[in-house]
Design an enzyme around this catalytic site. Structure first.
Site, PDB file in Angstrom:
ATOM      1  N   TYR A 118       0.855  -1.185   0.000  1.00  0.00           N
ATOM      2  CA  TYR A 118       0.000   0.000   0.000  1.00  0.00           C
ATOM      3  C   TYR A 118       0.894   1.238   0.000  1.00  0.00           C
ATOM      4  CZ  TYR A 118      -2.996   3.745   1.722  1.00  0.00           C
ATOM      5  OH  TYR A 118      -3.665   4.932   1.846  1.00  0.00           O
ATOM      6  N   GLU A 206      -3.375   7.783  -3.896  1.00  0.00           N
ATOM      7  CA  GLU A 206      -3.388   6.521  -3.154  1.00  0.00           C
ATOM      8  C   GLU A 206      -3.287   5.359  -4.124  1.00  0.00           C
ATOM      9  OE1 GLU A 206      -7.049   4.890  -1.363  1.00  0.00           O
ATOM     10  OE2 GLU A 206      -5.949   4.856   0.522  1.00  0.00           O
TER      11      GLU A 206
END
Ligand code: GDP
Ligand code: MN
Length: 397
Positions: A118, A206
């Site tokens: 991530y 993101e």
């Protein structure tokens, strides 16, 4: 302003971030053509059909599917385009899918699942710095990781005056546990991502998941990008990425009239000048037993036109059972607003819901008089408490 995954990936690619390649399509036939082209470009024989909406959680909601041949591409694209996709982020009403991104399969068929990470960059207002968040737990919701295993969240603050330093990118890559060729790839990935974030004046980038393939390449499989609205004036190319399909039509109409409008689920429409007063008005509506149908700030210089535009927008919401206009006459005089209300009322005509107008400040009495003498079904109140009582009264009828 939010943009689609495929648009975010185009930006990333321009800055040298390796991405899962894909081609956007609006019909099942175009999806097949896209897949053929992708096969020529990348050699991929499996494809991922990804719904393009401004919300995450598409995978779990059924908006991301693997196709193992062109027939499956056609079938899946046909099903996903036009579907109403409900995810954790869309709310229960879901979002209509207009486009799909046909992507190469980067998880390599037959091999063990590659490693997912991530990574995101956002502005940390507390420290006035940019914050890079990374984790070895990619592909899952980062909120869950932060709640249950906070030690797996890596944070690195970047001073915008000096920019991302090489040692910081290496520190993140080291903490993620990547080695050898993948380490170099990860450092490049972080540096290119930071550059993209900074030069596009973004509020957030993101990437979840970031993928390490079995041949040690690091690439962006997803891209959620939020551009800073206040900087769009100097990025005409990025401003053009706006997709009005993804926005509430009433909110689009309001922004065209220079009004700050957010649609809510309640039954009392409100028109207020100033965001603070608008928040207080919504509180008072709740206290009097109603639910605000919207937030609407007509701004400091409300005139007959803005009042009319506000009226029209509020009236388009079928849930509205009453309208509360709450204006503080500071820069704008109350008599002018009152005239604006009366004018707009007559112009629109046939308004069935009761309207409560509360005018306070400069020329408040004159304003109240204009409303009273207009002969229209408008209730005037000068004190906010009275206005709230009126709202309660009309709602109980
Ligand atoms: P999100 O659910 O909206 O965050 O959409 P993502 O772009 O993150 O995709 C959701 C999931 O689809 C990912 O977490 C992967 O598990 C899966 N996925 C994405 N690309 C591929 C691919 O190339 N091959 C395979 N097999 N799965 C993929
Ligand atoms: Mn994702």
């Amino acid at each position: 302003m939010n943009i689609h995954e495929y648009q975010g990936k185009e930006i990333l690619k321009k800055y040298g971030v390796r991405i899962q390649e894909g081609i956007v399509a609006e019909t099942a036939e175009a999806a097949v053509e896209a897949a053929k082209k992708l096969n020529q470009q990348t050699g991929t024989e499996w494809y991922v059909v990804k719904a393009q909406i401004h919300a995450g959680g598409r995978g779990k909601g059924g908006g991301v599917k693997l196709a193992k041949n062109l027939d499956e591409v056609k079938d899946l694209a046909g099903k996903i385009i036009g579907m109403n996709l409900v995810t954790k982020q869309t709310g229960p009403e879901g979002k209509h899918v207009h486009k799909v991104l046909i992507s190469q399969d980067v998880y390599y068929p037959g091999e063990s699942k590659p490693k997912e990470y991530y990574m995101s960059i956002l502005l940390d207002r507390n420290t006035s710095k940019n914050l890079i968040i990374a984790s070895t737990e990619g592909g899952m919701e980062i909120e869950e990781v932060a709640e249950h295993t906070p030690e797996k969240i890596i944070k690195e603050w970047v001073d915008p005056r000096v920019g991302l330093q090489g040692f910081q990118a290496r520190k993140i890559a080291f903490k993620l546990g990547v080695e050898g060729e993948a380490f170099k790839e990860m450092v490049n990935f972080i540096q290119a991502l930071y550059k993209a974030y900074e030069e596009t004046d973004s509020a957030m980038f993101e990437i979840n998941p970031v993928l390490k393939t079995s041949d040690n390449k690091i690439l962006a499989v997803d891209a959620k990008v939020n551009l800073d609205d206040n900087a769009l004036y100097r990025h005409k190319d990025l401003a053009a990425l706006r997709d009005l399909n993804e926005e509430d039509p009433l909110e689009v109409e309001a922004s065209n009239s220079g009004l700050n409008y957010v649609k809510l689920d309640g039954n009392v429409g409100c028109m207020v000048n100033g965001a603070g007063l608008a928040m207080a008005t919504m509180d008072i509506i709740k206290l009097s037993g109603g639910e605000p149908a919207n937030f609407l700030d007509v701004g400091g210089g409300a005139n007959a036109q803005t009042v009319e535009a506000g009226f029209r927008i509020i009236l388009k919401d079928p849930n509205v059972k009453a309208i509360l206009i709450n204006i503080f006459g500071g820069i704008v005089r109350c008599d002018r607003v009152a005239n604006g209300v009366v004018e707009a009322y007559k112009k629109i005509g046939d308004i069935k819901v009761p309207i409560i107008v509360r005018l306070q400040g400069t020329n408040a009495e004159e304003g109240a008089k204009i409303i009273e003498e207009s002969g229209l079904k408008v209730f005037s109140a000068i004190v906010l408490k009275d206005a709230a009582a009126k709202v309660k009264e009309v709602l109980s009828k």
